[in-house]
Enzyme design. Structure first.
Site, PDB file in Angstrom:
ATOM      1  N   GLU A 149      -0.878 -38.355 -59.698  1.00 48.15           N
ATOM      2  CA  GLU A 149       0.106 -37.580 -59.011  1.00 48.15           C
ATOM      3  C   GLU A 149      -0.268 -36.909 -57.817  1.00 48.15           C
ATOM      4  O   GLU A 149      -1.037 -37.087 -57.435  1.00 48.15           O
ATOM      5  CB  GLU A 149       0.218 -36.138 -60.063  1.00 48.15           C
ATOM      6  N   GLU A 155      -1.561 -29.486 -50.724  1.00 50.11           N
ATOM      7  CA  GLU A 155      -2.301 -29.355 -51.984  1.00 50.11           C
ATOM      8  C   GLU A 155      -2.532 -31.193 -51.430  1.00 50.11           C
ATOM      9  O   GLU A 155      -3.566 -31.003 -53.141  1.00 50.11           O
ATOM     10  CB  GLU A 155      -1.012 -29.094 -53.470  1.00 50.11           C
ATOM     11  N   ASP A 182       5.673 -35.786 -60.591  1.00 51.79           N
ATOM     12  CA  ASP A 182       5.799 -34.555 -60.449  1.00 51.79           C
ATOM     13  C   ASP A 182       7.827 -34.012 -59.868  1.00 51.79           C
ATOM     14  O   ASP A 182       7.206 -34.360 -58.398  1.00 51.79           O
ATOM     15  CB  ASP A 182       5.188 -33.351 -60.284  1.00 51.79           C
ATOM     16  N   THR A 183       8.468 -33.472 -59.942  1.00 53.46           N
ATOM     17  CA  THR A 183      10.014 -33.327 -59.419  1.00 53.46           C
ATOM     18  C   THR A 183       9.182 -31.839 -58.389  1.00 53.46           C
ATOM     19  O   THR A 183      10.240 -32.287 -57.788  1.00 53.46           O
ATOM     20  CB  THR A 183      11.151 -32.988 -60.597  1.00 53.46           C
ATOM     21  N   HIS A 185       7.040 -31.192 -56.822  1.00 50.62           N
ATOM     22  CA  HIS A 185       6.347 -32.042 -55.870  1.00 50.62           C
ATOM     23  C   HIS A 185       7.018 -32.578 -54.645  1.00 50.62           C
ATOM     24  O   HIS A 185       7.799 -32.975 -53.661  1.00 50.62           O
ATOM     25  CB  HIS A 185       4.588 -32.589 -55.370  1.00 50.62           C
ATOM     26  N   HIS A 208       6.026 -35.241 -64.632  1.00 52.42           N
ATOM     27  CA  HIS A 208       6.475 -34.117 -65.224  1.00 52.42           C
ATOM     28  C   HIS A 208       7.502 -33.238 -64.321  1.00 52.42           C
ATOM     29  O   HIS A 208       8.449 -33.459 -63.344  1.00 52.42           O
ATOM     30  CB  HIS A 208       5.431 -32.910 -64.088  1.00 52.42           C
ATOM     31  N   ARG A 214       9.855 -23.545 -60.149  1.00 52.30           N
ATOM     32  CA  ARG A 214       8.451 -23.306 -61.016  1.00 52.30           C
ATOM     33  C   ARG A 214       9.112 -22.570 -62.605  1.00 52.30           C
ATOM     34  O   ARG A 214       7.970 -22.118 -62.803  1.00 52.30           O
ATOM     35  CB  ARG A 214       7.620 -23.049 -60.721  1.00 52.30           C
ATOM     36  N   GLU A 243       6.269 -28.676 -67.163  1.00 51.35           N
ATOM     37  CA  GLU A 243       5.973 -28.288 -66.564  1.00 51.35           C
ATOM     38  C   GLU A 243       5.733 -26.440 -66.024  1.00 51.35           C
ATOM     39  O   GLU A 243       6.599 -26.888 -64.895  1.00 51.35           O
ATOM     40  CB  GLU A 243       4.867 -28.887 -65.657  1.00 51.35           C
TER      41      GLU A 243
END
Length: 292
Positions: A149, A155, A182-183, A185, A208, A214, A243
């Protein structure tokens, strides 16, 4: 497109994997209509694995496992001792997944999920590849796929885009490693979510679905219709997992680690129901458009 399993991260419901938490998270996920639950990696030596297996069997849920390495377990490093800690954690995670019947381990499996103060080096990248080759080999023996991922520049310093991740997986050269998108990011680093899917190509194996803030899906600025149209065009049939995290669920130290400075929601059941309805509607709309 209608064949995609819809999942939910256990962190929507609970902040640990104690017996009561496992029961609540698994039963609540099933009641909300989900097909699978994503369980954060825990030490199999200190967890009631039989209970998790029994709950999964009773509800009919599939399970996947996820983790993110930290500074003490980073394999994107030239520090042999830290790398060894990371490899042991990844190895234990394969044991945990195997023992609960999960066939996928995703997340930040290649790097610490921290704000680096320097670029990745070729040596740290090669170390990450070497460790993951060994972990992928162990996972393959149990029929487990490893997901990579990519995350935003704050990060990880190693993988921030789908194109970078494709090159990394090609260099890894392990048949049971796939790209995990992951959408949240991707929104920070890609030209578009649709372009990220095109760049990922056939390596895309897990998604994700996480909103730009979020919070509740469909209430932020992400182009989910464009994403789902591209997924339909690409023939993607893998899981799509909601998520989201709130300090209403997670202890303060965990919330601080993942940066929950304001709560996107306080009612996990409402967040779960809304996300399921949103994802199902997006899948249906994309399938109709693709068939037209």
């Amino acid at each position: 497109m209608t064949g995609n399993l819809l999942g939910i991260h256990a962190g929507v419901w609970v902040g640990d994997w104690a017996d009561d938490s496992a029961r609540y998270a698994i039963e609540s996920s099933a009641q909300a209509g989900y097909d699978l639950i994503e369980i954060p990696a825990v030490d199999p030596r200190t967890t009631d694995l039989a209970l998790t297996v029994r709950l999964l069997e009773q509800t009919g849920l599939d399970a996947v496992v996820s983790l993110a390495l930290d500074a003490s377990t980073d394999i994107n490093t030239e520090d042999a001792e830290v790398s060894a800690h990371g490899e042991r954690l990844l190895s234990r995670t394969v044991d945990f997944a195997r023992d609960i019947g999960a066939r996928y381990i995703g997340g930040v499996t290649y790097s610490a999920m921290v704000k680096y103060t320097h670029p990745a080096t070729e040596a740290s990248r090669q170390n990450s590849l070497a460790v993951l080759r060994r972990i992928a080999d162990k996972a393959r023996a149990s029929g487990i796929t490893i997901g990579v991922e990519y995350v935003n520049r704050y990060e990880s310093n190693l993988l921030n885009t789908a194109a970078q991740t494709v090159r990394f997986i090609e260099d890894l050269d392990a048949e049971n490693v796939l790209l995990h998108l992951d959408t949240f990011h991707a929104n920070s680093e890609e030209l578009s979510l649709a372009q990220a899917v095109r760049d990922a190509g056939a390596l895309l194996g897990y998604i994700h679905a996480s909103e730009s803030h979020r919070g509740h899906l469909g209430t932020g600025i992400l182009d989910f219709p464009g994403l789902f149209r591209q997924l339909a065009l690409s023939g993607y049939t893998g899981p799509i997992t909601f998520e989201s995290f709130s300090s209403a669920i997670h202890p303060r130290d965990t919330a601080d680690t993942i940066g929950i400075w304001r709560d996107p929601w306080t009612d996990p059941a409402l967040a779960a129901r809304n996300a399921y309805a949103f994802l199902r509607a997006q899948l249906d709309a994309a399938a109709l458009a693709h068939a037209a």
